[in-house]
Design a protein around this motif. Sequence first.
Motif, PDB file in Angstrom:
ATOM      1  N   ASP A  76       0.696  -1.147  -0.004  1.00 59.68           N
ATOM      2  CA  ASP A  76       0.034  -0.230  -0.017  1.00 59.68           C
ATOM      3  C   ASP A  76       0.906   1.323  -0.089  1.00 59.68           C
ATOM      4  O   ASP A  76       0.477   2.303  -0.679  1.00 59.68           O
ATOM      5  N   VAL A  77       2.056   1.328   0.567  1.00 58.03           N
ATOM      6  CA  VAL A  77       2.937   2.228   0.699  1.00 58.03           C
ATOM      7  C   VAL A  77       3.591   2.451  -0.731  1.00 58.03           C
ATOM      8  O   VAL A  77       3.699   3.721  -1.133  1.00 58.03           O
ATOM      9  N   PHE A  78       3.891   1.562  -1.428  1.00 58.19           N
ATOM     10  CA  PHE A  78       4.470   1.606  -2.769  1.00 58.19           C
ATOM     11  C   PHE A  78       3.452   2.404  -3.626  1.00 58.19           C
ATOM     12  O   PHE A  78       3.766   3.276  -4.301  1.00 58.19           O
ATOM     13  N   ASP A  79       2.177   1.777  -3.546  1.00 58.47           N
ATOM     14  CA  ASP A  79       1.195   2.436  -4.494  1.00 58.47           C
ATOM     15  C   ASP A  79       0.823   3.808  -4.059  1.00 58.47           C
ATOM     16  O   ASP A  79       0.909   4.868  -5.055  1.00 58.47           O
ATOM     17  N   LEU A  80       0.871   4.277  -2.835  1.00 57.07           N
ATOM     18  CA  LEU A  80       0.441   5.748  -2.458  1.00 57.07           C
ATOM     19  C   LEU A  80       1.713   6.541  -2.824  1.00 57.07           C
ATOM     20  O   LEU A  80       1.691   7.739  -3.282  1.00 57.07           O
ATOM     21  N   ALA A  81       2.881   6.214  -2.613  1.00 53.05           N
ATOM     22  CA  ALA A  81       4.221   6.741  -2.991  1.00 53.05           C
ATOM     23  C   ALA A  81       4.453   6.981  -4.342  1.00 53.05           C
ATOM     24  O   ALA A  81       4.603   8.029  -4.879  1.00 53.05           O
ATOM     25  N   LEU A  82       4.036   5.960  -5.157  1.00 52.01           N
ATOM     26  CA  LEU A  82       4.167   6.118  -6.643  1.00 52.01           C
ATOM     27  C   LEU A  82       3.258   7.169  -7.067  1.00 52.01           C
ATOM     28  O   LEU A  82       3.486   7.847  -8.126  1.00 52.01           O
ATOM     29  N   ASP A  83       1.819   7.027  -6.874  1.00 51.92           N
ATOM     30  CA  ASP A  83       1.002   7.715  -7.211  1.00 51.92           C
ATOM     31  C   ASP A  83       1.270   9.290  -6.813  1.00 51.92           C
ATOM     32  O   ASP A  83       0.892  10.294  -7.820  1.00 51.92           O
ATOM     33  N   SER A  84       1.701   9.496  -5.575  1.00 47.96           N
ATOM     34  CA  SER A  84       1.856  10.715  -5.165  1.00 47.96           C
ATOM     35  C   SER A  84       2.941  11.664  -6.224  1.00 47.96           C
ATOM     36  O   SER A  84       2.833  12.827  -6.418  1.00 47.96           O
ATOM     37  N   VAL A  85       4.088  10.869  -6.657  1.00 41.31           N
ATOM     38  CA  VAL A  85       5.084  11.546  -7.417  1.00 41.31           C
ATOM     39  C   VAL A  85       4.649  11.718  -8.895  1.00 41.31           C
ATOM     40  O   VAL A  85       5.536  12.323  -9.576  1.00 41.31           O
ATOM     41  N   ARG A 112       7.881  12.305 -17.664  1.00 41.00           N
ATOM     42  CA  ARG A 112       9.379  12.101 -17.761  1.00 41.00           C
ATOM     43  C   ARG A 112      10.069  12.622 -16.687  1.00 41.00           C
ATOM     44  O   ARG A 112      10.902  12.015 -15.935  1.00 41.00           O
ATOM     45  N   ALA A 113       9.990  13.964 -16.537  1.00 38.51           N
ATOM     46  CA  ALA A 113      10.871  14.786 -15.530  1.00 38.51           C
ATOM     47  C   ALA A 113      10.648  14.231 -14.184  1.00 38.51           C
ATOM     48  O   ALA A 113      11.234  14.077 -13.139  1.00 38.51           O
ATOM     49  N   SER A 114       9.163  13.891 -13.830  1.00 37.16           N
ATOM     50  CA  SER A 114       8.823  13.371 -12.526  1.00 37.16           C
ATOM     51  C   SER A 114       9.389  12.049 -12.200  1.00 37.16           C
ATOM     52  O   SER A 114       9.966  11.758 -11.101  1.00 37.16           O
ATOM     53  N   MET A 115       9.584  11.077 -13.227  1.00 34.59           N
ATOM     54  CA  MET A 115      10.244   9.716 -12.989  1.00 34.59           C
ATOM     55  C   MET A 115      11.672   9.823 -12.961  1.00 34.59           C
ATOM     56  O   MET A 115      12.233   9.127 -12.181  1.00 34.59           O
ATOM     57  N   SER A 121      10.542   5.158  -9.575  1.00 37.66           N
ATOM     58  CA  SER A 121       8.940   5.003 -10.079  1.00 37.66           C
ATOM     59  C   SER A 121       8.851   4.402 -11.230  1.00 37.66           C
ATOM     60  O   SER A 121       8.024   3.703 -11.654  1.00 37.66           O
ATOM     61  N   ALA A 122      10.072   4.593 -12.131  1.00 36.65           N
ATOM     62  CA  ALA A 122       9.855   3.763 -13.443  1.00 36.65           C
ATOM     63  C   ALA A 122       9.942   2.536 -13.177  1.00 36.65           C
ATOM     64  O   ALA A 122       9.278   1.612 -14.224  1.00 36.65           O
ATOM     65  N   SER A 123      10.542   1.743 -12.299  1.00 38.88           N
ATOM     66  CA  SER A 123      10.682   0.540 -12.135  1.00 38.88           C
ATOM     67  C   SER A 123       9.190  -0.161 -11.427  1.00 38.88           C
ATOM     68  O   SER A 123       8.898  -1.351 -11.605  1.00 38.88           O
ATOM     69  N   LEU A 124       8.423   0.794 -10.510  1.00 40.49           N
ATOM     70  CA  LEU A 124       7.601   0.292  -9.870  1.00 40.49           C
ATOM     71  C   LEU A 124       6.303   0.482 -10.771  1.00 40.49           C
ATOM     72  O   LEU A 124       5.400  -0.398 -10.746  1.00 40.49           O
ATOM     73  N   LEU A 125       6.199   1.472 -11.826  1.00 43.89           N
ATOM     74  CA  LEU A 125       4.791   1.736 -12.474  1.00 43.89           C
ATOM     75  C   LEU A 125       4.415   0.531 -13.305  1.00 43.89           C
ATOM     76  O   LEU A 125       3.024   0.394 -13.225  1.00 43.89           O
ATOM     77  N   PRO A 126       5.109  -0.105 -13.977  1.00 43.88           N
ATOM     78  CA  PRO A 126       4.580  -1.342 -14.566  1.00 43.88           C
ATOM     79  C   PRO A 126       3.920  -2.539 -13.965  1.00 43.88           C
ATOM     80  O   PRO A 126       3.094  -3.353 -14.557  1.00 43.88           O
ATOM     81  N   ARG A 127       4.210  -2.400 -12.671  1.00 44.77           N
ATOM     82  CA  ARG A 127       3.937  -3.736 -11.816  1.00 44.77           C
ATOM     83  C   ARG A 127       3.005  -3.244 -10.516  1.00 44.77           C
ATOM     84  O   ARG A 127       2.615  -4.108  -9.606  1.00 44.77           O
ATOM     85  N   ARG A 128       2.507  -1.836 -10.593  1.00 43.65           N
ATOM     86  CA  ARG A 128       1.476  -1.561  -9.509  1.00 43.65           C
ATOM     87  C   ARG A 128       0.327  -1.255 -10.033  1.00 43.65           C
ATOM     88  O   ARG A 128       0.141  -1.002 -11.082  1.00 43.65           O
ATOM     89  N   LEU A 130      -2.576   1.038 -11.035  1.00 43.84           N
ATOM     90  CA  LEU A 130      -2.622   2.580 -11.182  1.00 43.84           C
ATOM     91  C   LEU A 130      -3.368   3.349 -10.406  1.00 43.84           C
ATOM     92  O   LEU A 130      -4.795   2.994 -10.186  1.00 43.84           O
ATOM     93  N   GLY A 131      -2.939   4.517  -9.680  1.00 39.30           N
ATOM     94  CA  GLY A 131      -3.609   5.256  -8.743  1.00 39.30           C
ATOM     95  C   GLY A 131      -4.328   6.180  -9.268  1.00 39.30           C
ATOM     96  O   GLY A 131      -4.346   6.726 -10.546  1.00 39.30           O
ATOM     97  N   PRO A 132      -5.085   7.185  -8.549  1.00 38.93           N
ATOM     98  CA  PRO A 132      -6.003   8.263  -9.069  1.00 38.93           C
ATOM     99  C   PRO A 132      -5.130   9.269  -9.805  1.00 38.93           C
ATOM    100  O   PRO A 132      -5.553   9.829 -10.809  1.00 38.93           O
ATOM    101  N   ASN A 133      -3.971   9.629  -9.406  1.00 36.07           N
ATOM    102  CA  ASN A 133      -3.038  10.749 -10.104  1.00 36.07           C
ATOM    103  C   ASN A 133      -2.787  10.032 -11.574  1.00 36.07           C
ATOM    104  O   ASN A 133      -2.839  11.005 -12.432  1.00 36.07           O
ATOM    105  N   ILE A 134      -2.218   8.787 -11.760  1.00 30.87           N
ATOM    106  CA  ILE A 134      -1.736   8.564 -13.061  1.00 30.87           C
ATOM    107  C   ILE A 134      -3.000   8.059 -13.821  1.00 30.87           C
ATOM    108  O   ILE A 134      -2.942   8.489 -15.221  1.00 30.87           O
ATOM    109  N   LEU A 135      -3.984   7.720 -13.350  1.00 31.47           N
ATOM    110  CA  LEU A 135      -5.412   7.596 -14.087  1.00 31.47           C
ATOM    111  C   LEU A 135      -6.146   8.896 -14.631  1.00 31.47           C
ATOM    112  O   LEU A 135      -6.354   9.210 -15.810  1.00 31.47           O
ATOM    113  N   SER A 136      -5.922   9.829 -13.842  1.00 32.62           N
ATOM    114  CA  SER A 136      -6.064  11.232 -14.285  1.00 32.62           C
ATOM    115  C   SER A 136      -5.365  11.845 -15.166  1.00 32.62           C
ATOM    116  O   SER A 136      -5.925  12.488 -16.286  1.00 32.62           O
TER     117      SER A 136
END
Length: 233
Positions: A76-85, A112-115, A121-128, A130-136
């Motif tokens: 859950d921490v991974f998901d929240l941290a990833l979505d926050s950045v 790209r700049a955020s990652m 984050s680039a290594s986590l994104l393909p396997r987490r 998708l939270g509300p920020n990336i979906l938005s």
Amino acid sequence: MAAKRSGARSKRGINERLQPVQEPRSEPPLSRERIVATAVELLDAQGVDGLTMRRLADRLGSGVMSLYWHVDNKEDVFDLALDSVLEYRGPPQMVESRDWRGEVVHMLEDWRASMLRHPWSASLLPRRALGPNILSRLELLSNTLSRAGVADADMNVAIWSLWNYVMGATITRASFDLSDDDRAAAQQRLTRLSERYPTIERSRLLLDNDWGGTFRKGLGFLLDGLLQDEAER
């Protein structure tokens, strides 16, 4: 003697009352927002493997079990941290614009700049999940492409093509960490092999480190092809 001891105690008591009271230092209240912000700091410093609930609790100055009042588990921490950045706030002045291309470029350059600011984050994104920020962000990208004329039938292809381009460019930049001397040595070796690799030697491929410019120009090629394909239908 008793009077003297009594006077000494009285004087000591007065002195103690006059001394400033030292308030015990305490951490800010524990909250999900604070846990996520601290997790991002820990991930930036130590990467994905460096984040444990014990280390996170130590940074927060709390007990491990206290974290579970606010988050479910480490996943859950991974998901929240990833979505926050990956939150996207848009250009400095978000106005209704017909410059869909500029909006897409800004959106993807920001992604790209955020990652790159948070390489984990680039290594986590393909396997987490998708939270509300990336979906938005994906919704805004899809809506912008739709306004540009991309048909619904082609939308998924367009989105995944752009996704793959951003992810590939980011991971390559984050991992391709050669010094100027290393690049020069690699190019010299390529020059010695120029009969075998004449085209990439002539373009000085291994000396090119204009990552931002290359990303922007390559994205332009991709968007040109997208528009051309739609115009020909």
